[in-house]
Design an enzyme around this catalytic site. Structure first.
Site, PDB file in Angstrom:
ATOM      1  N   VAL A  11       2.897   3.159 -44.820  1.00  0.00           N
ATOM      2  CA  VAL A  11       2.255   2.926 -46.117  1.00  0.00           C
ATOM      3  C   VAL A  11       3.017   3.631 -47.232  1.00  0.00           C
ATOM      4  CG1 VAL A  11       0.175   3.411 -47.476  1.00  0.00           C
ATOM      5  CG2 VAL A  11      -0.037   2.520 -45.161  1.00  0.00           C
ATOM      6  N   THR A 124      -6.649   5.958 -44.523  1.00  0.00           N
ATOM      7  CA  THR A 124      -7.957   5.391 -44.182  1.00  0.00           C
ATOM      8  C   THR A 124      -8.875   6.498 -43.656  1.00  0.00           C
ATOM      9  OG1 THR A 124      -6.868   3.306 -43.682  1.00  0.00           O
ATOM     10  CG2 THR A 124      -9.084   3.608 -42.785  1.00  0.00           C
ATOM     11  N   LYS A 210     -12.477  -0.359 -46.692  1.00  0.00           N
ATOM     12  CA  LYS A 210     -11.332  -0.517 -45.781  1.00  0.00           C
ATOM     13  C   LYS A 210     -11.809  -0.729 -44.332  1.00  0.00           C
ATOM     14  CE  LYS A 210      -7.156  -0.463 -44.419  1.00  0.00           C
ATOM     15  NZ  LYS A 210      -6.272  -1.582 -44.697  1.00  0.00           N
ATOM     16  N   HIS A 217     -11.783  -8.203 -39.718  1.00  0.00           N
ATOM     17  CA  HIS A 217     -10.556  -8.832 -39.218  1.00  0.00           C
ATOM     18  C   HIS A 217     -10.551  -8.827 -37.686  1.00  0.00           C
ATOM     19  CE1 HIS A 217      -8.567  -7.512 -43.259  1.00  0.00           C
ATOM     20  NE2 HIS A 217      -9.501  -8.416 -43.414  1.00  0.00           N
ATOM     21  N   CYS A 268     -32.004 -23.246 -35.591  1.00  0.00           N
ATOM     22  CA  CYS A 268     -30.641 -23.557 -35.124  1.00  0.00           C
ATOM     23  C   CYS A 268     -29.855 -22.354 -34.613  1.00  0.00           C
ATOM     24  CB  CYS A 268     -29.848 -24.235 -36.230  1.00  0.00           C
ATOM     25  SG  CYS A 268     -30.531 -25.827 -36.682  1.00  0.00           S
ATOM     26  N   LYS A 324     -36.830 -18.655 -44.015  1.00  0.00           N
ATOM     27  CA  LYS A 324     -36.226 -18.423 -45.330  1.00  0.00           C
ATOM     28  C   LYS A 324     -37.059 -19.155 -46.383  1.00  0.00           C
ATOM     29  CE  LYS A 324     -32.863 -22.166 -45.141  1.00  0.00           C
ATOM     30  NZ  LYS A 324     -31.480 -22.583 -45.185  1.00  0.00           N
TER      31      LYS A 324
END
Ligand SMILES: NC(=O)c1ccc[n+]([C@@H]2O[C@H](COP(=O)([O-])OP(=O)(O)OC[C@H]3O[C@@H](n4cnc5c(N)ncnc54)[C@H](O)[C@@H]3O)[C@@H](O)[C@H]2O)c1
Length: 438
Positions: A11, A124, A210, A217, A268, A324
């Site tokens: 970094v 981080t 972060k 991810h 569902c 809902k």
């Protein structure tokens, strides 16, 4: 600007080279003297496309240099970036030894400095590390006050190795959490030429962003691979399937379903997840991520029950019963389950939901509610004002403008449990306000 960068790893060295390219005077600092010597020789200490050229250019035009001397790197700069490693300890916790050492060094150097200096952490670190550990250490060593005598910011880095220079120049967004506006502005000014949304937020929000990014991810990769494994056993082309999946930018790749609140339900999501995980099991495919979505949802529903039962109050008014707003579908509504458990424990529950008219329910929906909440007729009320006036605890379980207005009428002796962020001004309720999410 004169900038020093602590930590010349993946970094730090990319930031150093890019900031020098953008016209700043950059001094890199590392305890590893081999890295320091390499930078000063115009060489890159890491493999990263385009980086060697930027470092050589930086040396040639005297914008970039490196040192092992922390004190001179604070003294000669207006702002310092900290990009040192934050590895995992053996038990998975964050090893902050390097952070402690660098904070001590920087704090000691700040004691000697009279000009305003901004310390920007990019490593981080978990939320509150800055406020509970780094800032007190900087203050103790410097004898100065953070946010007043010197600035502090947390500014997460989003680059990916292999495309780091491109990512530096085209970030998804720039996030700055600072102790004071002056520091936030100073960091922001470094990115004046970069076309990306700029977000100023609290220091701890910047820290957690972060982790949310990287967790998501990792979740995406694991999800894609589990779907891919099911594709393999059902002779479906996983690349084609995910290409079609990604075409849905309305529900799949979008902010939809990413607003923390209450558990999912309806006719569902639970049913289809059960069918898909059953298929995986029958094909001998382990799909722990898909399985975990259902157990995570069950834990969240349990949290809602605990939130309601924690106050020793017995009279509960529920706003919204269907899964809902805008539907009368009660199938697998988490609120139906909540009501069933509360009634079973002897709570006096009243429910208001203008979408649900018992005489109009039919088919599977009616069969579901007859099975799960046979005594529902005695719990549903038409008079919202009466329910509000006679409940010790009011639970907002679906999001609607009507409920947002209604809860404003609550008395100071009443508790609001807001499962769906119906309330716009949480502070107005003080410690009477409770929610499942922050
Ligand atoms: N690598 C990535 O792609 C990436 C992306 C975003 C964020 N991050 C985070 O950024 C941080 C740095 O990651 P990295 O991969 O660049 O680490 P790295 O291990 O490659 O580099 C860290 C450098 O810091 C130096 N250092 C340690 N203590 C020091 C001190 N007191 N003074 C000066 N230098 C010191 C080390 O010698 C090393 O050269 C980590 O917290 C990481 O999680 C990494």
């Amino acid at each position: 600007m004169k900038i020093s960068i602590f930590g010349l790893g993946y970094v730090g060295v990319v930031s150093a080279a890019c900031l020098a390219r953008d016209g700043h005077d950059v001094l890199g600092v590392d305890t590893n003297t081999t890295k320091v010597a390499m930078i000063n020789d115009g060489l890159s200490p890491i493999v990263e496309p385009g980086l060697s050229d930027l470092i050589a250019d930086g040396r040639r035009n005297q914008r970039l240099a490196a040192t092992a001397d922390a004190a001179s790197a604070i003294d000669g700069a207006q702002v310092s970036f900290v990009c040192i490693q934050t590895p995992s300890a053996a038990n998975g916790s964050l090893d902050l030894r390097f952070v402690v050492r660098v904070a001590e060094e920087i704090g000691t150097a700040l004691r000697e400095k009279s000009d305003f200096h901004v310390v920007v952490f990019r490593s981080t670190m978990l939320p509150t590390t800055m406020e509970h550990m780094v800032m007190p250490m900087l203050e103790a060593r410097s004898g100065k006050k953070a946010g007043v005598d010197f600035g502090v910011a947390y500014h997460p880095e989003f680059l990916r190795e292999g495309t780091a220079i491109k990512d530096y120049s085209q970030p998804p967004r720039t996030v700055i959490g600072a102790t004071d506006e002056r520091s936030a502005e100073l960091v922001a000014s470094l990115y004046a030429g970069i076309d990306a949304p700029l977000v100023k937020c609290s220091v701890r929000t910047a820290e957690l962003v972060k982790y949310a990014d990287n967790a998501f991810h990792a979740l995406k990769v694991a999800f894609g691979n589990e779907i891919g494994a099911i594709c393999r056993s059902t002779e479906v082309d996983s690349q084609e399937l995910m290409r079609i999946f990604c075409l849905d930018t309305k529900l799949n790749l979008s902010p939809t379903y990413l607003k923390p609140g209450y558990a999912f339900g309806g006719s569902c999501l639970p049913k289809d997840l059960r069918a898909l995980t059953y298929l995986a099991r029958s094909l001998d495919i382990q799909a722990p991520v898909l399985e975990a979505a259902l157990s995570s949802n069950a834990v969240h529903k349990q949290r809602a029950l605990s939130l309601v039962t924690a106050h020793g109050k017995k009279t509960i008014g529920i706003l919204g019963l269907s899964f809902k707003d805008g539907t009368d579908d009660l199938r697998e509504s988490p609120t139906v389950e909540l009501v069933e458990q509360l009634v079973g424990k002897g709570y006096k529950v009243r429910i208001y939901d203008p979408n649900v008219t018992l005489t109009q329910l039919m088919g599977e929906n009616k069969a579901y509610i007859d099975r799960e909440l046979p005594h529902i007729a005695s719990l549903l009320v038409d008079d919202l004002g009466h329910l509000l006036a006679n409940s010790e605890i009011v639970v907002a379980a679906t999001k609607s403008r009507q409920y947002a207005e209604a809860v404003k009428q609550l008395r100071p002796d009443q508790i609001l449990i807001d499962l769906v962020r119906v309330c716009e001004d949480r502070n107005a309720f003080g410690d009477r306000y409770h929610a499942l999410v922050g």
